[in-house]
Write a protein that holds these residues in place. Structure first.
Motif, PDB file in Angstrom:
ATOM      1  N   MET A   4       0.837  -1.183   0.000  1.00 39.60           N
ATOM      2  CA  MET A   4       0.000   0.000   0.000  1.00 39.60           C
ATOM      3  C   MET A   4       0.881   1.246   0.000  1.00 39.60           C
ATOM      4  SD  MET A   4      -3.033   0.833   2.629  1.00 39.60           S
ATOM      5  CE  MET A   4      -3.353   2.475   3.084  1.00 39.60           C
ATOM      6  N   LYS A   5       0.581   2.178  -0.928  1.00 42.42           N
ATOM      7  CA  LYS A   5       1.385   3.384  -1.060  1.00 42.42           C
ATOM      8  C   LYS A   5       0.945   4.423  -0.035  1.00 42.42           C
ATOM      9  CE  LYS A   5       2.735   6.910  -4.284  1.00 42.42           C
ATOM     10  NZ  LYS A   5       2.518   7.523  -5.573  1.00 42.42           N
ATOM     11  N   ASN A   6       1.908   4.979   0.638  1.00 44.76           N
ATOM     12  CA  ASN A   6       1.650   6.049   1.589  1.00 44.76           C
ATOM     13  C   ASN A   6       1.465   7.342   0.811  1.00 44.76           C
ATOM     14  OD1 ASN A   6       1.735   8.007   3.574  1.00 44.76           O
ATOM     15  ND2 ASN A   6       3.458   7.087   4.668  1.00 44.76           N
ATOM     16  N   HIS A   7       0.519   8.185   1.219  1.00 41.97           N
ATOM     17  CA  HIS A   7       0.271   9.448   0.530  1.00 41.97           C
ATOM     18  C   HIS A   7       1.432  10.428   0.680  1.00 41.97           C
ATOM     19  CE1 HIS A   7      -1.011  10.577   4.582  1.00 41.97           C
ATOM     20  NE2 HIS A   7      -0.877  11.840   4.202  1.00 41.97           N
ATOM     21  N   LEU A   8       2.381  10.121   1.548  1.00 42.86           N
ATOM     22  CA  LEU A   8       3.539  10.988   1.736  1.00 42.86           C
ATOM     23  C   LEU A   8       4.776  10.456   1.026  1.00 42.86           C
ATOM     24  CD1 LEU A   8       3.017  12.006   5.457  1.00 42.86           C
ATOM     25  CD2 LEU A   8       2.468  13.300   3.410  1.00 42.86           C
ATOM     26  N   ASP A   9       4.589   9.464   0.159  1.00 45.65           N
ATOM     27  CA  ASP A   9       5.696   8.962  -0.648  1.00 45.65           C
ATOM     28  C   ASP A   9       5.721   9.719  -1.959  1.00 45.65           C
ATOM     29  OD1 ASP A   9       6.405   7.074   1.212  1.00 45.65           O
ATOM     30  OD2 ASP A   9       5.254   5.464   0.300  1.00 45.65           O
ATOM     31  N   GLY A  10       6.849   9.748  -2.576  1.00 50.59           N
ATOM     32  CA  GLY A  10       6.950  10.344  -3.898  1.00 50.59           C
ATOM     33  C   GLY A  10       7.978  11.447  -3.958  1.00 50.59           C
ATOM     34  N   PRO A  11       8.420  11.730  -5.164  1.00 49.81           N
ATOM     35  CA  PRO A  11       9.486  12.714  -5.334  1.00 49.81           C
ATOM     36  C   PRO A  11       9.051  14.155  -5.092  1.00 49.81           C
ATOM     37  CG  PRO A  11       8.697  11.944  -7.459  1.00 49.81           C
ATOM     38  CD  PRO A  11       8.012  11.111  -6.416  1.00 49.81           C
TER      39      PRO A  11
ATOM     40  N   ASP B 148       3.224  18.484  -0.381  1.00 51.12           N
ATOM     41  CA  ASP B 148       3.216  17.728  -1.626  1.00 51.12           C
ATOM     42  C   ASP B 148       3.114  18.736  -2.767  1.00 51.12           C
ATOM     43  OD1 ASP B 148       2.907  16.045  -3.768  1.00 51.12           O
ATOM     44  OD2 ASP B 148       1.279  14.884  -2.901  1.00 51.12           O
ATOM     45  N   LEU B 149       4.196  18.883  -3.513  1.00 47.16           N
ATOM     46  CA  LEU B 149       4.291  19.900  -4.561  1.00 47.16           C
ATOM     47  C   LEU B 149       3.672  19.503  -5.895  1.00 47.16           C
ATOM     48  CD1 LEU B 149       8.044  20.899  -4.102  1.00 47.16           C
ATOM     49  CD2 LEU B 149       6.038  22.030  -3.136  1.00 47.16           C
ATOM     50  N   GLU B 150       3.293  18.239  -6.069  1.00 46.12           N
ATOM     51  CA  GLU B 150       2.907  17.764  -7.397  1.00 46.12           C
ATOM     52  C   GLU B 150       1.770  18.569  -8.025  1.00 46.12           C
ATOM     53  OE1 GLU B 150       2.029  13.717  -9.939  1.00 46.12           O
ATOM     54  OE2 GLU B 150       2.124  13.573  -7.748  1.00 46.12           O
ATOM     55  N   THR B 151       0.662  18.757  -7.332  1.00 50.18           N
ATOM     56  CA  THR B 151      -0.472  19.497  -7.888  1.00 50.18           C
ATOM     57  C   THR B 151      -0.094  20.941  -8.165  1.00 50.18           C
ATOM     58  OG1 THR B 151      -2.011  18.061  -6.724  1.00 50.18           O
ATOM     59  CG2 THR B 151      -2.865  20.167  -7.489  1.00 50.18           C
TER      60      THR B 151
ATOM     61  N   VAL C  97       7.108  15.164  -2.577  1.00 49.57           N
ATOM     62  CA  VAL C  97       6.790  15.373  -1.166  1.00 49.57           C
ATOM     63  C   VAL C  97       8.058  15.783  -0.414  1.00 49.57           C
ATOM     64  CG1 VAL C  97       5.911  14.296   0.939  1.00 49.57           C
ATOM     65  CG2 VAL C  97       4.905  13.709  -1.279  1.00 49.57           C
ATOM     66  N   LEU C  98       7.969  16.936   0.270  1.00 50.94           N
ATOM     67  CA  LEU C  98       9.111  17.452   1.028  1.00 50.94           C
ATOM     68  C   LEU C  98       8.759  17.547   2.509  1.00 50.94           C
ATOM     69  CD1 LEU C  98      10.240  20.389  -1.286  1.00 50.94           C
ATOM     70  CD2 LEU C  98      11.246  18.115  -1.105  1.00 50.94           C
ATOM     71  N   PRO C  99       9.688  17.162   3.364  1.00 47.43           N
ATOM     72  CA  PRO C  99       9.434  17.289   4.798  1.00 47.43           C
ATOM     73  C   PRO C  99       9.563  18.746   5.245  1.00 47.43           C
ATOM     74  CG  PRO C  99      11.639  16.458   4.439  1.00 47.43           C
ATOM     75  CD  PRO C  99      10.983  16.548   3.088  1.00 47.43           C
ATOM     76  N   ALA C 100       8.716  19.124   6.187  1.00 44.85           N
ATOM     77  CA  ALA C 100       8.769  20.475   6.749  1.00 44.85           C
ATOM     78  C   ALA C 100       8.751  20.426   8.268  1.00 44.85           C
ATOM     79  CB  ALA C 100       7.594  21.296   6.229  1.00 44.85           C
ATOM     80  N   ARG C 101       8.932  19.241   8.822  1.00 42.85           N
ATOM     81  CA  ARG C 101       8.821  19.017  10.268  1.00 42.85           C
ATOM     82  C   ARG C 101       9.693  19.966  11.083  1.00 42.85           C
ATOM     83  NH1 ARG C 101       8.969  13.504  10.544  1.00 42.85           N
ATOM     84  NH2 ARG C 101       6.717  13.646  10.476  1.00 42.85           N
TER      85      ARG C 101
END
Length: 184
Positions: free
Chosen positions: A1-8, A113-116, A10-14
């Protein structure tokens, strides 16, 4: 199952969440997973995006701003020849902290998530009527051949009702036409 926070995209901002004034910069090169754009020009699947992005913590969330560079391909809207042009687009959007309201972009689990955002910025910047060059003469409406500078612009077809007048002007020399008018 793919996590919605996976992908190129998606950047962490924690490390900057709820710390106004903090900022992080990223330089990314990402191959797009699918074709972007439905018009006469588009960004082809697998094309690289060069993204320079800055994440800034503000009171309302994370302000994302940057530029993206890539190349679009397609056809000239006048002569239908293949074209490929580079495009550079700036973008900026606020990823708000989760709350009661439903903003366009929300910070999810301290990630953006920058994709959109990037896809919309690029697709909206693509030309609606792309041309291979600004003075492209297009296609001959009769033959469908590509016009060149030497062939000039195609002549409009003559209405058959006026064809007889054209024959008169083509056969009568200009000097004779001037004399006949003066004699009348």
């Amino acid at each position: 199952m793919k996590n919605h926070l996976d992908g190129p995209f998606v950047l962490p901002a924690r490390d900057i969440v709820r710390k106004p004034g903090e900022m992080r910069e990223h330089a990314l090169t990402i191959a797009i997973p699918e074709r972007w754009g439905e018009g006469i020009v588009y960004i082809d699947k697998g094309e690289n995006l060069d993204i320079d992005v800055r994440l800034e913590s503000v009171h309302e969330g994370i302000l994302v701003s940057g530029t993206v560079e890539t190349e679009y391909v397609g056809e000239c809207s006048r002569c239908l020849q293949p074209i490929a042009e580079s495009v550079e687009v700036e973008f900026q959007e606020l990823f708000e902290y989760p709350g009661d309201e439903t903003p366009d972009f929300v910070l999810q689990d301290d990630h953006v998530d920058l994709e959109t955002l990037v896809r919309d910025a690029i697709v909206l910047s693509l030309p609606f009527h792309p041309v291979c060059r600004p003075d492209c003469p297009g296609l001959d409406p009769v033959t469908g051949d590509v016009l060149t500078e030497s062939s000039g612009v195609a002549q409009d077809p003559i209405d058959p009702r006026w064809a007889a007048l054209r024959e008169l002007t083509e056969t009568e020399p200009a000097s004779d036409a001037g004399l006949s008018r003066e004699e009348n």
